[in-house]
Scaffold this motif. Structure first.
Motif, short mmCIF file in Angstrom:
data_model
loop_
_atom_site.label_atom_id
_atom_site.label_comp_id
_atom_site.label_asym_id
_atom_site.label_seq_id
_atom_site.Cartn_x
_atom_site.Cartn_y
_atom_site.Cartn_z
N PRO A 36 1.97 1.19 -13.13
CA PRO A 36 2.13 2.65 -13.34
C PRO A 36 2.91 3.42 -12.47
O PRO A 36 3.82 4.15 -12.94
CB PRO A 36 0.68 3.42 -13.57
CG PRO A 36 -0.17 2.21 -13.74
CD PRO A 36 0.63 1.26 -13.18
N ARG A 37 2.95 3.17 -11.30
CA ARG A 37 3.59 3.82 -9.98
C ARG A 37 5.16 3.63 -10.27
O ARG A 37 5.95 4.36 -10.02
CB ARG A 37 3.20 3.67 -9.02
CG ARG A 37 3.46 4.70 -7.82
CD ARG A 37 2.79 4.65 -6.40
NE ARG A 37 1.27 4.98 -6.73
CZ ARG A 37 0.80 6.32 -6.91
NH1 ARG A 37 2.05 7.15 -6.81
NH2 ARG A 37 -0.30 6.62 -7.14
N THR A 91 -4.38 -2.00 -4.27
CA THR A 91 -6.09 -1.71 -4.62
C THR A 91 -6.24 -2.53 -6.21
O THR A 91 -7.43 -2.42 -6.55
CB THR A 91 -6.04 -0.37 -4.93
OG1 THR A 91 -4.85 0.23 -5.58
CG2 THR A 91 -5.90 0.38 -3.39
N VAL A 125 0.86 -0.96 0.00
CA VAL A 125 0.04 -0.18 -0.05
C VAL A 125 0.87 1.28 -0.02
O VAL A 125 0.58 2.36 -0.05
CB VAL A 125 -0.96 0.23 1.31
CG1 VAL A 125 -2.00 -0.99 1.23
CG2 VAL A 125 -0.15 -0.04 2.30
N SER A 126 2.16 1.21 0.30
CA SER A 126 3.09 2.09 0.23
C SER A 126 3.35 2.92 -0.84
O SER A 126 3.47 2.32 -1.95
CB SER A 126 4.33 1.73 0.85
OG SER A 126 5.48 2.68 1.01
N ASP A 127 3.44 4.28 -0.88
CA ASP A 127 3.78 5.10 -2.03
C ASP A 127 5.27 5.30 -2.08
O ASP A 127 5.58 5.84 -3.22
CB ASP A 127 3.05 6.39 -1.94
CG ASP A 127 1.74 6.32 -2.86
OD1 ASP A 127 1.59 5.10 -3.49
OD2 ASP A 127 0.91 7.31 -2.73
N ALA A 128 5.94 4.95 -0.99
CA ALA A 128 7.27 5.57 -0.67
C ALA A 128 8.27 4.87 -1.83
O ALA A 128 8.21 3.68 -1.82
CB ALA A 128 7.88 5.64 0.78
N GLY A 141 -0.52 4.18 -17.77
CA GLY A 141 -1.98 3.18 -17.62
C GLY A 141 -2.13 2.36 -18.62
O GLY A 141 -3.01 1.62 -18.60
#
Lengths: 484, 224
Positions: B139-140, B117, B95-98, B178
Motif C-alpha cells: 500500500p505504501r 512488518t 523498514v524505511s518510510d522514506a 489495502g
C-alpha cells in the motif's frame, strides 16, 4: 517552597540592575532583594570590597539561561509512560452496543502522550532560576525597584533626572566653596561609564553567543562597544590634555596610536590563530552537540522502550503496543519533513491512527496522497475516520489500512479491515458509533459516508468535498447518497 | 529436503536473503513457506553480490539498507548483479518510510517493495508473485506512485511513461487502500491476470519514467 529548605541554585536572575548578581544572591539566600542591594552598596563604600565581590560573582555565577541549559535533562520517554501502565482503557465493554458516544465532541480517548506531563514537570525543575528570585520572601513584595523603573513609562527620564540632580549638587557644592575636583572627576566618570558599557556588552555577548545570535543583537553590541570606547578614549584624552597643550596632546596621541599599531601588527597572527582555533573548537562542539542530541533521543526513547519490552516479554499485547508506539515515534523523528508546515490533514489522520493504535494495540497503517491545510470541516472528517478506525481495529482482527487522498475537488478517507464483516443494514438502530459518529457527522459537514462490508472485510469510505458551500452541504445530505 | 519433495524441487523457488541482521534473516527463514528454499544468505553488499552470482536464485529478498560497498545498500547489490537480472528477481524489504529509499531501489530494478512488518504468508505470496515475473506493491509503495505520478489520469495512450492510465490509477488506489490483487480484481470486475498486467505496467513506468518528482528524488540521492 516559601522556606529555604530546598535552596534554589545561585544563578543571576533576569531582574537586574547591572548584571543580576544581587537578585540572584537574594533568590539563593531567600533575603529581600533590596536588602542585598543596600548591603552591596554599603560594602562597596567600605574600601571597594563590595565592588570586588560583585565583580567576582558576576564572572563566576552563570545566568539563569546558562544554568538551565547546563542542567537541561531530557524529558522522560514519551512512550514509556504511555504504555508502561497496564491498559485500563476507556473501552471496558468491547462490545458493539456500547454506550452512545458524544459524537460532536472529541472522543474520550486517552491523552496522546502522557509524557508531555513529564516534560512539563522536568522542565519546571530544570528552570528554577527564572522563578527562583520571586520565590523568596521578597516575592511577596510587589516588585523590586529596578524592574519597576524599567517597567515604568518614564524610567529612563527619572534616571536622567537623578543624574542631573547629582550634577547640580556638585555644582552647588562648588559654589558653596567646597573644592570638588571637577577636572579629574568628569574624565574618571567618563572612563568608568565607558568601561561599564563595554563590560556589560561582554556579558551580553556571552549570553548571545550561547543563544543563537541575530544580526540586530550584533549591531547593538557593536554600537555599545563603540560608545564605551569613545567614552574611555575621551576621558583619557581629557585627563592627559589637562596638563599640557593641544600640540603635545596630539603628539602623544599620534605616538600612542603608532604604538598600538605596532602591537597589533605583532599580535595579529597570534590573534588570528587563536580565533581560528576557537572557530574550529566551536564547530566541533556543534557536531558533538548534535551527536549528543541523537544519543539522548535514542536513549530516552528507544532504549527505554527496549527495556520495557524486555520486562514485559510475556505479554504479547503490551510488547506489540510498545513496539508500535516506539516505531511511530522514531519514524516521526527521523522522517519528519521540515519543509512541511504543521496543521495538515494528513497529520490529523495520522494522529488519530496513532491514538487508535495506542488504545487498542492494533496496527493502523496510514498511506496518504496529497495534502491540504486542516479546516474545521476536516476536523469532522478526522473524527469520523477515527471512529471508523476504532471500529475496524476492534472488530477487524488484523491490520487496519487507512488511505487518505486529497485532490483538488475532495478529501477522501478509506478505512479497511479484514474482519468477518457485518451487515450494515442489520445494524441496531441504537448503534450510534456508526450511524451518528460516522455517517451523521459526515452528512452534517457536507460529506458522504459509505460502509461496504462482506465476509472478507469491511471498508468505510468517507468523502468530503473541499469547497462545499451551504448549498452543497444540504444537497449532499438530502439526496441520500449514504449507503447503509 | 526429504525425498518426497524431490519431485517438487524444480518447482521450488530458490531465494537468497540479504539483510545485515542475522536475527531478521533467521526469522524470515522460519516464516517462509516450505515451498520456498533459502539457498543463501548475505549480510553486506559484497557478500550479497558474491552469493547471488554463485547461487543464481530465483528471487533475492533484499534489504534496502545494507553495510559495505560504496554505501549504496540494496541499490548497489542490484547494480552489481545486472547480468543476472533476466533470471533473478529482486524483492525489496525495508523498514524505511522514506520515498527516496523505496523509489531508488525500485528504479535500480527491484520488482517489488514490501515492509518488514509483513506476515510470513504475505511474504511467501510476494516471493511467488515476483518469481512469476509480476510486481509486488505494498500500500505504501502504491501511495508513493500516486504521489509521484499524480492522481489525474492520462488522456492519451498507455505507452506514455510519465502518466498513469485511468485503469492503472484505479488499481493503484485500491492497492493503497489495502486491497489484495484478488480483491482489486473483484472490485474492478477484471481478472487477477489483468491486475498483474496493470501493476507491471506501473512498475515499468516507475522504473523508466523521467517524471519530475522521480528524477528529483533520484537527483537528491545522486542516483543518476
Amino acid at each position: 517552597m516559601t522556606t529555604t529548605v530546598s535552596r534554589p541554585p545561585l544563578v543571576r536572575g533576569g531582574d537586574r540592575v547591572i548584571a543580576g548578581v544581587c537578585a540572584g544572591l537574594a533568590g539563593h539566600l531567600g533575603w529581600p532583594v533590596q536588602m542585598v542591594r543596600i548591603g552591596m552598596v554599603v560594602a562597596a563604600l567600605a574600601g571597594g570590597a563590595g565592588v570586588a565581590f560583585y565583580a567576582w560573582l558576576w564572572i563566576m555565577v552563570p545566568t539563569a539561561d546558562e544554568s538551565a541549559r547546563r542542567n537541561a535533562r531530557r524529558p522522560a520517554s514519551p512512550i514509556a509512560p504511555a504504555v508502561s501502565a497496564p491498559f485500563a482503557g476507556p473501552y471496558p465493554g468491547d462490545h458493539p452496543d456500547r454506550a452512545p458516544v458524544d459524537y460532536a465532541g472529541p472522543r474520550d480517548l486517552p491523552p496522546l502522550s502522557p509524557g508531555s506531563d513529564f516534560a512539563a514537570d522536568s522542565s519546571e525543575q530544570n528552570l528554577p532560576a527564572t522563578d527562583a528570585a520571586p520565590q523568596g520572601p521578597a516575592a511577596a513584595a510587589p516588585q523590586s525597584w529596578p524592574s519597576r523603573v524599567r517597567s515604568m513609562p518614564y524610567g529612563k527620564e527619572i534616571l536622567l533626572g537623578s543624574g542631573l540632580l547629582l550634577a547640580a549638587g556638585i555644582l552647588i557644592a562648588r559654589m558653596l566653596g567646597l573644592d570638588v575636583p571637577l577636572g579629574t572627576l568628569i574624565p574618571v566618570a567618563a572612563i568608568l561609564g565607558g568601561a561599564a558599557i563595554a563590560w556589560m556588552q561582554l556579558d551580553e555577548t556571552r549570553r548571545a553567543g550561547l543563544v543563537d545570535k541575530t544580526k540586530a543583537d550584533q549591531a547593538g553590541g557593536w554600537a555599545r562597544l563603540a560608545a564605551g570606547l569613545a567614552l574611555v578614549v575621551a576621558g583619557v584624552l581629557v585627563m592627559v590634555s589637562g596638563s599640557g597643550s593641544w600640540e603635545q596632546t596630539w603628539l602623544a596621541l599620534l605616538a600612542s596610536v603608532a604604538v598600538l599599531g605596532g602591537v597589533a601588527l605583532v599580535l595579529l597572527p597570534w590573534g588570528l590563530k587563536f580565533w581560528r582555533d576557537l572557530e574550529a573548537e566551536r564547530s566541533g562542539r556543534v557536531r558533538a552537540t548534535e551527536r549528543a542530541e541523537i544519543a539522548a533521543h535514542l536513549h530516552d526513547s528507544v532504549l527505554q522502550t527496549l527495556a520495557l519490552i524486555q520486562r514485559r516479554a510475556g505479554n504479547e499485547h503490551d510488547v506489540v503496543r510498545l513496539a508500535r508506539a516506539q516505531e511511530r515515534e522514531l519514524r516521526g523523528w527521523l522522517y519528519r519533513d521540515p519543509g512541511k508546515e504543521a496543521g495538515q490533514l494528513s497529520e490529523g489522520i495520522k494522529a488519530a491512527a496513532a491514538e487508535v493504535e495506542d488504545a487498542l494495540g492494533q496496527a493502523v497503517e496510514v498511506v496518504s496522497v496529497g495534502d491540504c491545510a486542516m479546516t474545521e470541516r476536516h476536523e469532522a472528517l478526522v473524527q469520523a475516520a477515527r471512529e471508523a478506525m476504532l471500529n475496524a481495529a476492534r472488530h477487524g482482527g488484523s491490520a487496519v489500512s487507512v488511505y487518505l487522498e486529497v485532490t483538488d475537488g475532495a478529501a477522501e478517507v478509506f478505512v479497511k479491515d479484514r474482519g468477518a464483516g457485518f451487515d450494515p443494514d442489520a445494524l441496531p438502530v441504537d448503534r450510534l458509533g456508526v450511524r451518528e459518529s460516522i455517517i451523521g457527522r459526515m452528512n452534517r459537514h457536507g460529506g458522504t459516508a459509505a460502509i461496504i462490508s462482506n465476509p472478507d472485510g469491511t471498508e468505510v469510505r468517507l468523502r468530503l468535498p473541499l469547497a462545499a458551500g451551504p448549498s452543497a452541504t444540504t444537497g449532499a445530505a438530502d439526496n441520500g447518497e449514504v449507503r447503509l | 529436503m526429504s525425498n518426497a519433495d524431490t519431485g517438487n524441487t524444480a518447482r521450488a523457488i530458490r531465494v537468497v536473503i540479504v539483510d545485515d541482521h542475522a536475527i531478521f534473516r533467521s526469522g524470515l527463514k522460519a516464516d517462509l513457506d516450505p515451498a520456498i528454499v533459502v539457498a543463501g544468505e548475505a549480510g553486506t553488499v559484497e557478500e550479497a553480490i558474491a552469493v547471488i552470482a554463485a547461487v543464481r536464485p530465483d528471487v533475492v529478498l533484499l534489504d534496502v539498507h545494507l553495510p559495505g560497498g560504496l554505501g549504496g545498500g540494496g541499490r548497489e547489490v542490484i547494480a552489481g548483479s545486472v547480468p543476472l537480472l533476466g533470471t533473478t528477481r529482486f524483492l525489496a524489504l525495508s523498514v524505511s518510510d522514506a520515498a527516496e529509499d523505496v523509489v531508488s531501489v525500485i528504479r535500480a530494478g527491484a520488482r517489488g517493495y514490501v515492509t518488514k512488518t509483513i506476515s510470513g504468508a504475505e511474504i511467501s505470496d510476494a516471493v511467488r508473485r515476483v518469481a512469476g515475473g509480476d510486481a509486488v506493491f505494498s500500500p505504501r509503495l502504491a501511495g508513493f506512485v500516486l504521489d509521484a505520478f499524480g492522481t489525474a489520469p492520462a488522456d492519451i495512450a498507455d505507452d506514455e511513461l510519465d502518466r498513469l492510465s485511468a485503469r492503472e490509477l484505479e488499481v493503484m488506489r485500491l492497492i493503497a487502500r489495502g486491497y489484495s490483487y484478488k480483491e482489486v480484481a473483484k472490485e474492478l470486475f477484471i481478472s487477477i491476470k489483468t491486475v498483474e498486467t496493470h501493476v507491471s505496467a506501473v512498475l515499468r513506468k516507475l522504473q523508466l519514467s523521467s517524471r519530475h518528482e522521480l528524477t528529483r528524488w533520484a537527483a537528491e540521492r545522486r542516483l543518476l
